[in-house]
Write a protein that holds these residues in place. Structure first.
Motif, PDB file in Angstrom:
ATOM      1  N   ALA A 263       1.190  -1.132  -0.047  1.00 50.70           N
ATOM      2  CA  ALA A 263       0.086   0.052  -0.308  1.00 50.70           C
ATOM      3  C   ALA A 263       0.707   1.456   0.011  1.00 50.70           C
ATOM      4  O   ALA A 263       0.703   2.404   0.158  1.00 50.70           O
ATOM      5  N   LEU A 264       1.823   1.642  -0.105  1.00 56.17           N
ATOM      6  CA  LEU A 264       3.168   1.976  -0.189  1.00 56.17           C
ATOM      7  C   LEU A 264       3.683   2.056  -1.047  1.00 56.17           C
ATOM      8  O   LEU A 264       3.258   2.142  -1.761  1.00 56.17           O
ATOM      9  N   LYS A 607      -5.636   4.238  -2.077  1.00 58.20           N
ATOM     10  CA  LYS A 607      -5.199   5.156  -1.980  1.00 58.20           C
ATOM     11  C   LYS A 607      -4.527   5.698  -3.921  1.00 58.20           C
ATOM     12  O   LYS A 607      -4.493   6.178  -4.368  1.00 58.20           O
ATOM     13  N   PHE A 608      -4.148   4.141  -4.768  1.00 60.26           N
ATOM     14  CA  PHE A 608      -4.531   4.757  -6.118  1.00 60.26           C
ATOM     15  C   PHE A 608      -5.004   4.698  -6.510  1.00 60.26           C
ATOM     16  O   PHE A 608      -4.990   4.505  -8.246  1.00 60.26           O
ATOM     17  N   PRO A 614     -12.912   4.634 -11.349  1.00 57.58           N
ATOM     18  CA  PRO A 614     -13.784   4.220 -10.243  1.00 57.58           C
ATOM     19  C   PRO A 614     -13.032   3.445  -9.570  1.00 57.58           C
ATOM     20  O   PRO A 614     -13.557   2.602  -8.020  1.00 57.58           O
ATOM     21  N   GLU A 615     -12.066   2.605  -9.296  1.00 57.06           N
ATOM     22  CA  GLU A 615     -11.053   1.441  -8.616  1.00 57.06           C
ATOM     23  C   GLU A 615     -10.202   1.812  -8.599  1.00 57.06           C
ATOM     24  O   GLU A 615      -9.430   1.987  -9.972  1.00 57.06           O
ATOM     25  N   ALA A 616      -9.302   1.345  -7.928  1.00 57.24           N
ATOM     26  CA  ALA A 616      -7.534   1.046  -8.705  1.00 57.24           C
ATOM     27  C   ALA A 616      -7.174   0.321  -9.221  1.00 57.24           C
ATOM     28  O   ALA A 616      -7.978  -0.487  -9.813  1.00 57.24           O
ATOM     29  N   PRO A 617      -6.206  -0.027  -9.416  1.00 57.48           N
ATOM     30  CA  PRO A 617      -5.721  -0.555 -11.192  1.00 57.48           C
ATOM     31  C   PRO A 617      -5.769  -2.214 -10.555  1.00 57.48           C
ATOM     32  O   PRO A 617      -5.358  -2.322  -9.416  1.00 57.48           O
ATOM     33  N   LEU A 618      -5.956  -2.706 -10.969  1.00 55.22           N
ATOM     34  CA  LEU A 618      -5.663  -4.216 -11.344  1.00 55.22           C
ATOM     35  C   LEU A 618      -4.829  -4.730 -11.459  1.00 55.22           C
ATOM     36  O   LEU A 618      -4.067  -4.464 -12.390  1.00 55.22           O
ATOM     37  N   VAL A 619      -4.026  -5.689 -10.916  1.00 56.52           N
ATOM     38  CA  VAL A 619      -2.472  -6.145 -11.628  1.00 56.52           C
ATOM     39  C   VAL A 619      -3.334  -7.716 -12.051  1.00 56.52           C
ATOM     40  O   VAL A 619      -3.370  -8.505 -10.339  1.00 56.52           O
TER      41      VAL A 619
END
Length: 636
Positions: A263-264, A607-608, A614-619
């Motif tokens: 998360a950092l 946070k990304f 609408p959402e943080a990236p998917l990895v």
């Protein structure tokens, strides 16, 4: 990315002759699963298909002019039309006739290996489904059967993708009743009567057997908070609605085993050759060109094989790596502790209780946000019949001096319980406050409060399939269990006698908890997902703050990453649930296809997320590369 209805809802055409599908069946089966990077554009919209199917005037009353031996003199009530899906995922994909007049039957082979005889007496023999001369298959969740009551139709997988169409609604319902009874008996080993259903589910969870009679206020409450996001997943039943930006790069050395998202600043790929460091940014993860090689010392605590699990700790400055003690064995005798800042393994910890070496098959942080706490020194461990908490400090609270240790230092058992037998734990996860959800081999899901690991506050019954992975929302109100063939979403919320809202982590009120939702793939998508076609690693998007809501669910299935809109799944008025009987299943999802089997798929920390997403990236990690998908709200 394709919508869930883009392939399987193509028209069942009466224009093809009965043998037309048979000629292409082998070709279709050989070609299925290839070119997965492509998305099929539907020939007809869902509304068009529904209208055309409803308008078909089909005649099922005539006997086939040259009936096969297994369908001579078919009973009118068992008469169906059998269709085969051909063309794989090409633009020419379609349904064609396989048998214009077939009959179905549920039967038991009289002897092992003899599927022609029919004898309903041996309880050890499972139920099979036969349709004409072309389909003969064991009744089970592997069929991925999808019922379409409005169309009097059932789709399923059996060495190909098939559909059967019933002449009457009564005929469809009779098939469904027989199928459900056979499925229950094959799954649990009991005849499907009320007494045996109570035996399997218990009186507190009879709503799981008859969900149509339950109070659905829990699911209904979800409708109030549905977010009308303009993003890609707000209406996931249409194709090419939104842009998906992709960043992809090869993994150094390949052989990726797991993905550890931070998360950092950084995330990490755990591979056969070591740890690859990735940089976190608003559009995904990017390689930093830094890797750490892990030397494995046979006989020490960390095991002799490549790490299979990585756990970030201490504000993501440290990482615990768990390796099986032997190749082919999922259990470890200890963990390596890696100092990320120096890139060195600082020690190899050993699992031990009361002077006896023990093993663990999984480890987890003590709570959802624990990896961000610089002072946190404990983590959780799980084995077949063990749930416990380990501490990296000695009993006096002093950090152990490992530099002069000749043997691996021993982790301190600070809390937990070794059950005598029968729990068969397989996976676990934690809430924001440290409550624990545990999934088991027998399909049960248990909820433990943060105060006790000895007695579960709530134990949900199994649905006949082992739980291979579990996750839970930060607030503990929703649990997601993964099985090979479906995901199960459970609301843990109930109201006590005074009307106060509680979760199953805090109280025992199973009879007041709503029946679950099931998340499934359509038969066609499940067939096209590649050879390793099992669900793995279902989880919520990642939040670590109270009051924040998880937006989506993601799981891997062979070569597919599959994404559901969480709020849509909770909506009792969602189109998928109309006219469904029994436990309700959601088939509205998005697919991210890869060209090889996927190791893991996860959303980055909230946070990304950026303003236009609408959402943080998917990895998404495969054995040889890692990809990041930044979801945009732009329409095309």
């Amino acid at each position: 990315m394709g919508g869930s209805h883009s392939r399987d809802a193509l028209e069942l055409s009466d224009s093809d002759e009965g043998e037309g599908g048979e000629q292409q069946q082998q070709q279709d089966q050989e070609g299925t699963g290839h070119r997965l990077g492509e998305t099929l554009t539907p020939t007809y919209s869902l509304d068009d298909v529904d209208r055309q199917l409803q308008s078909l005037e089909l005649d099922y009353t005539k006997l086939h002019s040259s009936p096969s031996p297994s369908s001579q003199n078919p009973s009118p009530k068992n008469s169906v039309k059998l269709y085969l899906h051909v063309g794989g995922n090409s633009p020419a994909a379609r349904w064609v006739f396989s048998d214009k007049l077939a009959s179905y039957a549920f039967f038991r082979p009289s002897l092992p290996g003899d599927s022609d005889g029919e004898d309903e007496s041996p309880s050890s023999s499972p139920w099979f489904l036969r349709i004409g001369a072309k389909v003969r298959v064991r009744v089970g969740p592997e069929l991925q059967l999808k019922a379409l009551p409005d169309l009097r139709r059932v789709d399923f997988v059996a060495d190909g993708v098939w559909a059967i169409k019933f002449p009457t609604l009564e005929g469809y319902r009779e098939f469904q009743n027989q199928y459900q009874s056979c499925l229950f008996e094959n799954t649990y080993g009991f005849v499907a009567n009320d007494a045996n259903k109570v035996k399997v589910f218990g009186k507190d969870f009879m709503a799981w057997v008859r969900p149509e009679a339950e109070e659905e206020s829990i699911w209904g409450d979800a409708e109030v908070c549905i977010e009308k996001s303009p993003g890609m997943l707000a209406t996931p039943t249409r194709v090419n609605q939104d842009l998906l930006e992709e960043f992809e790069e090869a993994a150094s050395g390949g052989g990726i085993q797991s993905l550890a998202l931070g998360a950092l600043d950084n995330s990490f790929l755990v591979s056969d050759s070591g740890i690859q460091v990735l940089r976190n940014c608003s559009h995904g993860v990017h390689g930093k060109g830094i890797s750490v090689n892990i030397s494995r010392n046979r006989g020490r605590a960390g095991g002799s094989s490549a790490p299979k699990k990585a756990l970030l700790m201490k504000a993501e400055t440290n990482m615990l790596l768990m390796s099986p003690a032997r190749e082919g064995n999922s259990r470890a005798t200890g963990v390596h502790q890696l100092d990320i800042e120096t890139g060195k393994v600082v020690t190899e910890w050993k699992f031990e209780k009361d002077g006896t070496n023990i093993t663990m098959q999984d480890i987890a942080n003590g709570s959802k946000g624990a990896q961000l706490d610089p002072s946190e020194s404990t983590f959780l461990g799980l084995d077949d019949n063990t749930l416990c908490r380990w501490d990296l400090r000695d009993q006096r609270g002093i950090v152990q001096n490992i530099a002069i240790e000749m043997e691996s230092p021993v982790l301190q058992w600070t809390q937990g319980h070794q059950f005598s037998k029968g729990t068969n734990f397989r996976c676990f996860a934690t809430t924001g406050d440290g409550s624990i959800v545990v999934g088991s081999l027998n399909g049960k899901i248990r909820l433990y409060s943060d105060c006790s690991m000895r007695v579960a506050k709530t134990a949900f019954p199994g649905l006949g399939s082992p739980i291979t992975h579990v996750d839970v929302t930060f607030d503990g109100k929703w649990v997601l269990g993964t099985t090979d063939t479906f995901l199960i979403l459970i609301s843990t919320v109930f109201k006590d006698k005074d009307g106060r809202e509680m979760t199953g982590f805090r109280g025992r009120r199973g009879h007041r908890i709503a029946a679950p939702r099931l998340l499934k793939l359509t038969p066609l998508d499940s067939h096209m997902a590649g050879t390793n076609n099992k669900f793995r690693g279902g989880q919520f998007s990642w939040v670590t703050d109270n009051g924040k809501r998880e937006r989506h669910l993601v799981a891997t299935f062979g070569n597919f990453s599959v994404i559901w809109n969480f709020q849509q799944v909770k909506d009792s008025n969602h189109e998928c649930y109309k006219n469904q009987e029994g436990l309700k299943s959601c088939y509205c999802y998005r697919i991210v296809p890869r060209d090889e089997s996927i190791v893991d798929s996860r959303f980055m920390h909230e946070k990304f997320a950026v303003s236009d997403s609408p959402e943080a990236p998917l990895v998404v990690a495969t054995p040889m590369k890692v990809s990041s998908f930044s979801v945009s709200s732009r329409r095309h």
